[in-house]
Design a protein around this motif. Structure first.
Motif, PDB file in Angstrom:
ATOM      1  N   SER A  43       0.996  -1.401   0.072  1.00 51.38           N
ATOM      2  CA  SER A  43      -0.094  -0.111  -0.019  1.00 51.38           C
ATOM      3  C   SER A  43       0.861   1.108   0.051  1.00 51.38           C
ATOM      4  O   SER A  43       0.696   2.081  -0.680  1.00 51.38           O
ATOM      5  CB  SER A  43      -1.083   0.120   1.280  1.00 51.38           C
ATOM      6  N   ALA A  44       1.877   1.102   1.051  1.00 50.34           N
ATOM      7  CA  ALA A  44       2.675   2.529   1.026  1.00 50.34           C
ATOM      8  C   ALA A  44       3.605   2.495  -0.233  1.00 50.34           C
ATOM      9  O   ALA A  44       3.560   3.695  -0.585  1.00 50.34           O
ATOM     10  CB  ALA A  44       3.612   2.058   2.138  1.00 50.34           C
ATOM     11  N   ALA A  45       4.137   1.490  -0.966  1.00 48.51           N
ATOM     12  CA  ALA A  45       4.711   1.537  -2.357  1.00 48.51           C
ATOM     13  C   ALA A  45       3.844   2.191  -3.334  1.00 48.51           C
ATOM     14  O   ALA A  45       4.245   3.061  -4.265  1.00 48.51           O
ATOM     15  CB  ALA A  45       5.471   0.462  -2.498  1.00 48.51           C
ATOM     16  N   PHE A  46       2.710   1.689  -3.342  1.00 45.20           N
ATOM     17  CA  PHE A  46       1.945   1.919  -4.658  1.00 45.20           C
ATOM     18  C   PHE A  46       1.396   3.590  -4.184  1.00 45.20           C
ATOM     19  O   PHE A  46       1.533   4.227  -5.526  1.00 45.20           O
ATOM     20  CB  PHE A  46       0.336   1.247  -4.215  1.00 45.20           C
ATOM     21  N   CYS A  47       1.215   3.914  -2.911  1.00 47.55           N
ATOM     22  CA  CYS A  47       0.647   5.529  -2.909  1.00 47.55           C
ATOM     23  C   CYS A  47       2.078   6.241  -3.308  1.00 47.55           C
ATOM     24  O   CYS A  47       1.942   7.295  -3.867  1.00 47.55           O
ATOM     25  CB  CYS A  47       0.223   5.613  -1.260  1.00 47.55           C
ATOM     26  N   ALA A  48       2.999   5.901  -2.935  1.00 47.76           N
ATOM     27  CA  ALA A  48       4.265   6.479  -3.093  1.00 47.76           C
ATOM     28  C   ALA A  48       4.753   6.644  -4.727  1.00 47.76           C
ATOM     29  O   ALA A  48       5.462   7.847  -5.088  1.00 47.76           O
ATOM     30  CB  ALA A  48       5.637   6.007  -2.574  1.00 47.76           C
ATOM     31  N   SER A  49       4.132   5.810  -5.372  1.00 45.73           N
ATOM     32  CA  SER A  49       4.452   5.794  -6.975  1.00 45.73           C
ATOM     33  C   SER A  49       3.355   6.643  -7.666  1.00 45.73           C
ATOM     34  O   SER A  49       3.806   6.860  -8.771  1.00 45.73           O
ATOM     35  CB  SER A  49       4.264   4.427  -7.590  1.00 45.73           C
ATOM     36  N   ILE A  50       2.577   7.252  -7.043  1.00 50.51           N
ATOM     37  CA  ILE A  50       1.400   8.069  -7.610  1.00 50.51           C
ATOM     38  C   ILE A  50       1.904   9.652  -7.390  1.00 50.51           C
ATOM     39  O   ILE A  50       2.184  10.133  -6.242  1.00 50.51           O
ATOM     40  CB  ILE A  50       0.151   7.650  -7.205  1.00 50.51           C
ATOM     41  N   LYS A  51       2.006  10.642  -8.366  1.00 49.64           N
ATOM     42  CA  LYS A  51       2.338  11.921  -8.344  1.00 49.64           C
ATOM     43  C   LYS A  51       1.006  12.686  -8.439  1.00 49.64           C
ATOM     44  O   LYS A  51       0.281  12.134  -9.580  1.00 49.64           O
ATOM     45  CB  LYS A  51       3.629  12.311  -9.267  1.00 49.64           C
ATOM     46  N   PRO A  52       0.827  13.827  -7.708  1.00 51.37           N
ATOM     47  CA  PRO A  52      -0.315  14.678  -8.211  1.00 51.37           C
ATOM     48  C   PRO A  52      -0.251  15.307  -9.685  1.00 51.37           C
ATOM     49  O   PRO A  52       1.069  15.550 -10.025  1.00 51.37           O
ATOM     50  CB  PRO A  52      -0.062  16.154  -7.369  1.00 51.37           C
ATOM     51  N   GLY A  53      -1.311  15.186 -10.302  1.00 49.88           N
ATOM     52  CA  GLY A  53      -1.069  15.742 -11.777  1.00 49.88           C
ATOM     53  C   GLY A  53      -1.190  14.610 -12.684  1.00 49.88           C
ATOM     54  O   GLY A  53      -1.428  14.757 -13.908  1.00 49.88           O
ATOM     55  N   GLN A  54      -0.817  13.457 -12.322  1.00 48.00           N
ATOM     56  CA  GLN A  54      -0.526  12.340 -13.426  1.00 48.00           C
ATOM     57  C   GLN A  54      -2.033  11.903 -13.653  1.00 48.00           C
ATOM     58  O   GLN A  54      -2.838  12.200 -12.909  1.00 48.00           O
ATOM     59  CB  GLN A  54       0.219  11.217 -12.836  1.00 48.00           C
ATOM     60  N   ASN A  55      -2.029  11.241 -14.750  1.00 47.23           N
ATOM     61  CA  ASN A  55      -3.094  10.584 -15.380  1.00 47.23           C
ATOM     62  C   ASN A  55      -3.759   9.465 -14.409  1.00 47.23           C
ATOM     63  O   ASN A  55      -2.852   8.448 -14.443  1.00 47.23           O
ATOM     64  CB  ASN A  55      -3.102  10.252 -16.868  1.00 47.23           C
ATOM     65  N   ALA A  57      -6.181   7.090 -15.096  1.00 44.32           N
ATOM     66  CA  ALA A  57      -6.847   6.248 -15.940  1.00 44.32           C
ATOM     67  C   ALA A  57      -6.250   4.748 -15.526  1.00 44.32           C
ATOM     68  O   ALA A  57      -6.986   3.813 -15.530  1.00 44.32           O
ATOM     69  CB  ALA A  57      -7.029   6.810 -17.161  1.00 44.32           C
ATOM     70  N   PRO A  58      -4.845   4.752 -15.734  1.00 49.14           N
ATOM     71  CA  PRO A  58      -4.107   3.246 -15.904  1.00 49.14           C
ATOM     72  C   PRO A  58      -4.020   2.863 -14.398  1.00 49.14           C
ATOM     73  O   PRO A  58      -3.671   1.532 -14.140  1.00 49.14           O
ATOM     74  CB  PRO A  58      -2.774   3.543 -16.555  1.00 49.14           C
ATOM     75  N   LEU A  59      -4.538   3.413 -13.271  1.00 47.17           N
ATOM     76  CA  LEU A  59      -4.181   3.164 -11.912  1.00 47.17           C
ATOM     77  C   LEU A  59      -4.850   1.886 -11.420  1.00 47.17           C
ATOM     78  O   LEU A  59      -4.436   1.146 -10.706  1.00 47.17           O
ATOM     79  CB  LEU A  59      -4.106   4.286 -10.851  1.00 47.17           C
ATOM     80  N   LEU A  60      -6.111   1.881 -11.711  1.00 46.07           N
ATOM     81  CA  LEU A  60      -6.993   0.605 -11.342  1.00 46.07           C
ATOM     82  C   LEU A  60      -6.323  -0.759 -12.044  1.00 46.07           C
ATOM     83  O   LEU A  60      -6.126  -1.817 -11.214  1.00 46.07           O
ATOM     84  CB  LEU A  60      -8.218   0.585 -11.812  1.00 46.07           C
ATOM     85  N   ASP A  61      -5.797  -0.756 -13.320  1.00 47.46           N
ATOM     86  CA  ASP A  61      -5.053  -2.007 -13.911  1.00 47.46           C
ATOM     87  C   ASP A  61      -3.913  -2.180 -12.905  1.00 47.46           C
ATOM     88  O   ASP A  61      -3.521  -3.305 -12.833  1.00 47.46           O
ATOM     89  CB  ASP A  61      -4.981  -1.778 -15.264  1.00 47.46           C
TER      90      ASP A  61
END
Length: 117
Positions: A43-55, A57-61
């Motif tokens: 969970s922590a690693a997934f959150c850390a991989s996401i940056k504000p402003g990014q798209n 759409a592909p996050l669910l997959d």
């Protein structure tokens, strides 16, 4: 003499049963520790991989490919924002480590880690 033999056999049988129960509990506790730690780290690693402003759409997959629960990871609406609830299961059935991704107008606006149950 028969009673002593019976009592000895009974004590051995009860000892084996107690040992089996302790062994099963230890295995369950070990698995629980591993599952909790793994879910929290993912969970922590997934959150850390996401940056504000990014798209978003592909996050669910990406989340499901990363091992998030396919049944509990989904998009929803909260406070007028699109929210992705990325859920990693710890010790079933209750422990859930989550990464909450909020998006608006096709862009990520916030990411935070959460724990449920």
């Amino acid at each position: 003499m028969k009673i002593l033999s019976f009592l000895k056999q009974l004590a051995i049988g009860l000892g084996k049963a107690a040992l089996a129960i302790v062994l099963l509990f230890s295995l369950f506790a070990g698995y629980g520790f591993f599952a909790e730690r793994s879910a929290k780290q993912k969970s922590a690693a997934f959150c850390a991989s996401i940056k504000p402003g990014q798209n978003p759409a592909p996050l669910l997959d990406l989340a499901i490919a990363d091992g998030a629960s396919a049944l509990q990871t989904r998009w929803g609406k909260t406070d007028g924002l699109d929210t992705l609830f990325v859920t990693y299961m710890g010790l079933p059935p209750f422990s859930r480590h989550m990464c909450l991704v909020q998006a608006k107008d096709g862009r990520v606006v916030s990411v935070k880690q959460s724990y449920l149950d």
